[in-house]
Scaffold this motif. Structure first.
Motif, mmCIF file in Angstrom:
data_model
loop_
_atom_site.group_PDB
_atom_site.id
_atom_site.type_symbol
_atom_site.label_atom_id
_atom_site.label_comp_id
_atom_site.label_asym_id
_atom_site.label_seq_id
_atom_site.Cartn_x
_atom_site.Cartn_y
_atom_site.Cartn_z
ATOM 1 N N GLN A 26 -18.249 77.348 74.216
ATOM 2 C CA GLN A 26 -17.279 76.922 75.230
ATOM 3 C C GLN A 26 -15.838 76.909 74.728
ATOM 4 N N HIS A 129 -26.231 74.343 70.764
ATOM 5 C CA HIS A 129 -25.698 74.046 72.098
ATOM 6 C C HIS A 129 -25.758 75.346 72.908
ATOM 7 N N GLU A 175 -29.238 68.912 75.055
ATOM 8 C CA GLU A 175 -29.777 69.076 76.412
ATOM 9 C C GLU A 175 -30.709 70.279 76.516
ATOM 10 N N GLU A 435 -16.748 76.496 81.221
ATOM 11 C CA GLU A 435 -17.748 75.614 81.825
ATOM 12 C C GLU A 435 -18.934 76.430 82.374
ATOM 13 N N TRP A 436 -19.577 77.223 81.505
ATOM 14 C CA TRP A 436 -20.799 77.962 81.847
ATOM 15 C C TRP A 436 -20.638 78.737 83.161
#
Ligand code: GBH
Length: 482
Positions: A26, A129, A175, A435-436
Motif C-alpha cells: 500500500q 500483509h 487479516e 486502498e486495494w
C-alpha cells in the motif's frame, strides 16, 4: 458532597502504547526495483486494471521505498511509540523461497528499522500483509497447504534471524480472512480465485498452520536470545443482534464465530480448533450438497494442541459494526461460506458514513467487541493493531477526528470501567495510500499524500495534530483537566 464537580481524569494507563500503521504494497512502490520479485498484487493490478478504482496500482504508491526517512520524520512528529509496517516477502525473497535472497531488500528493511530505533520508535513488523510472491501463487498459493506451511515458516525464520535483534513485536499474518475469503473465495482480491467455501477454507487451514509453525520456530530458536513477542492479527466488525430475540442473538453469535472465531479460535481459544458451530454447520451442508466429507478441513488432535496458545498477545483490527438477523438456512444449491453461515446482515441507516461503503461509524460496537474478545478468549492482553476512518483526503478532516475521539473513548471505557486489558492502539493509517480495490479514492491517512505530484508530498491533516495531542497527554479532548 462537594460544591464543585470532580475534575475529570480519564487517562490511558502509563504502559499504554500508541502507534500508527501501513503495509508494504500500500505504501512502498518500487515494485520492480533492485531485485524485488513480482507479487500477486503486482500481477493482479497489472493484469486486471479494471478491477481497481481508476485502474490504480501500487507501482509507486507513496514511494516509501525511497521516502522512508520522511515517513519516520512524520512518525517522530506524531510522537508515537511504535510503527506497524509489513515486509514485502518478494522484496526479500524474489522467488518466494530462501534459495534466493535479495540483499537490496534486506538492506532496505534494515535501514528502515535502524532509522526507527534511532528515533525511539519501536518497529512492529507484519510478515504477511497480502502480497504473496507470484511464483508461489503459480504453484497454487495458500490453498496448497503442503507447499505453503513450510515456505512461510522458512520466510519467517529468515525474518527473525535478520531483523529479530531489533524487532520485538511480530505479527505473522494480517487479516488472513481477507486473503482467504476475498482472494480465494469471492475472488475480488488478488489472486482472484473464485472457490467460495472450498479453497477459502483450505487457505485458512494453511495460514493457521503456518502461523503456528512460525510461532514455534520463534519459541525454539529465537525467543531466548531475542525476547520478543509473536501474534497473528485477526479482524472483525462487531455484530449486534437485530433484536433481543433468541434467534437474532444466536445468529449474531454464529456470524462472529464464522467471521472471527474461524481464525481466532484455533490460536486464541483455550480449547483450540475451529468453533464448534462452524464445524457442525459446514459438515451438515457439505453432506446435503453431496460432498464426501466436510468442506472445512479437520485438524488432528495433535495439530489442535500444536496450534492453540501460539500467541504472546492478541492483535485485533476493527473498524465498524453490522446488525445481524436470523434467517432460515439458505437453500442448498450454491456452495458458499455465506450459505454455511445463513444470516442476514445490514448496517443501520442512521450510522454516520465514510468514504468506504462498508465503514460506518459505530464506536460503541468496538467497546462491545473488546469485551466479547476478553470474555471469549480468557482475558488476553489485547493490542488494537488497526482502527481508522476514510474520507476524500481533505486536510480539514473533522470526520476522522470525531471517529478517533469516539472510538478511543470507548476503548478507554473498556479499560477503565470494564477492566479489559487493552495495552495498545494503532491508527490506520500514517498516510493516505493504495486502498486495494478502492485504489486512491478512499483516504485513511493522518497525513495527506499528493499522488499527482511526483514527489508524493506529505502534509499533516488536522487529525495528525489531534492524534499527537492524545499521544502526548494520554487524554482525549475534554476528558482531562490541564
Ligand atoms: C484493513 O482491512 C487492512 O488491513 C488494510 O490494509 C486496509 O487498508 C484497511 O483495513 C482499510 O480498509 O467490499 O469486497 O472490497 C479492513 C477490512 C476488508 C474492510 C476488505 C473492507 C472490503 C471488501 N477490510 N473490505 S470488498
Amino acid at each position: 458532597r462537594s460544591a464543585f464537580p470532580e475534575p475529570i481524569k480519564r487517562k490511558f494507563p502509563e504502559n499504554f502504547r500508541f502507534g500508527t500503521a501501513t503495509a508494504s504494497y500500500q505504501v512502498e512502490g518500487g515494485w520492480n526495483e533492485d531485485g524485488k520479485g513480482e507479487n500477486i498484487w503486482d500481477y493482479y493490478t497489472h493484469t486486471y486494471p479494471d478491477r481497481i478504482a481508476n485502474q490504480a496500482n501500487g507501482d509507486i504508491a507513496c514511494n516509501s521505498y525511497h521516502k522512508y526517512l520522511e515517513d519516520i520524520v512524520m512518525l517522530k512528529d506524531l510522537g508515537v511509540h511504535f510503527y506497524r509496517f509489513s515486509l514485502s516477502w518478494s522484496r526479500i525473497l524474489p522467488e518466494g523461497h530462501t534459495g534466493k535472497i535479495n540483499q537490496a531488500g534486506v538492506d532496505y528493511y534494515k535501514n528502515v528499522i535502524r532509522a526507527l530505533k534511532q528515533n525511539g520508535i519501536e518497529p512492529y513488523v507484519t510478515l504477511y500483509h497480502w502480497d504473496l510472491p507470484q511464483p508461489l501463487q503459480e504453484k497454487g498459493g495458500w490453498p496448497n497447504t503442503d507447499l505453503m506451511v513450510d515456505l512461510f515458516a522458512d520466510y519467517a525464520r529468515l525474518a527473525f534471524s535478520l531483523f529479530g535483534d531489533q524487532v520485538k513485536n511480530w505479527m505473522t499474518f494480517n487479516e488472513a480472512k481477507q486473503t482467504c475469503q476475498l482472494g480465494y473465495g469471492y475472488g475480488v482480491f488478488a489472486p482472484g480465485v473464485q472457490s467460495n467455501g472450498i479453497d477459502s477454507y483450505k487457505c485458512a487451514h494453511t495460514v493457521i498452520k503456518a502461523h503456528a509453525k512460525a510461532y514455534h520456530i520463534y519459541d525454539e530458536e529465537f525467543r531466548a536470545s531475542q525476547k520478543g513477542r509473536v501474534s497473528m492479527v485477526v479482524d472483525t466488525d462487531w455484530f449486534e443482534p437485530a433484536s433481543d430475540s433468541d434467534r437474532d442473538r444466536k445468529a449474531a453469535e454464529r456470524k462472529i464465530q464464522f467471521n472471527f472465531g474461524w481464525y481466532a479460535n484455533p490460536i486464541y481459544h483455550p480449547d483450540g480448533n475451529y468453533p464448534q458451530v462452524m464445524i457442525d454447520r459446514v459438515a451438515k451442508r457439505s453432506k446435503k450438497e453431496g460432498f464426501e466429507k466436510s468442506r472445512l478441513p479437520e485438524f488432528t488432535p495433535e495439530e489442535i494442541d500444536y496450534i492453540k496458545g501460539t500467541f504472546d498477545f492478541f492483535s485485533l483490527n476493527t473498524y465498524t459494526a453490522n446488525m445481524v438477523k436470523w434467517s432460515d438456512d439458505f437453500p442448498i444449491g450454491y456452495v458458499s461460506y455465506d450459505g454455511d453461515i445463513s444470516v442476514v446482515t445490514y448496517q443501520d441507516p442512521s450510522w454516520n458514513s465514510s468514504a468506504s461503503s462498508w465503514l460506518k461509524v459505530v464506536p460503541w460496537g468496538t467497546r462491545k467487541l473488546i469485551n466479547w474478545v476478553d470474555k471469549t478468549y480468557n482475558h488476553p492482553e489485547i493490542v488494537i493493531t488497526e482502527n481508522g476512518f476514510s474520507d476524500d483526503g481533505e486536510l480539514d478532516d473533522e470526520g476522522r477526528i470525531v471517529y478517533y475521539q469516539e472510538y478511543l473513548s470507548n476503548i478507554l471505557e473498556a479499560i477503565l470501567e470494564d477492566g479489559v486489558n487493552v495495552t495498545g492502539y494503532t491508527a490506520w493509517s500514517l498516510m493516505d495510500n493504495f486502498e486495494w480495490l478502492g485504489g486512491y479514492t478512499e483516504k485513511f491517512g493522518l497525513y495527506q499524500v499528493d499522488f499527482d505530484d511526483e514527489n508524493r508530498t506529505r502534509t499533516p491533516k488536522k487529525s495528525a495534530d489531534f492524534y499527537k495531542k492524545v499521544v502526548a497527554t494520554r487524554c482525549l479532548v475534554d476528558q482531562c483537566e490541564n
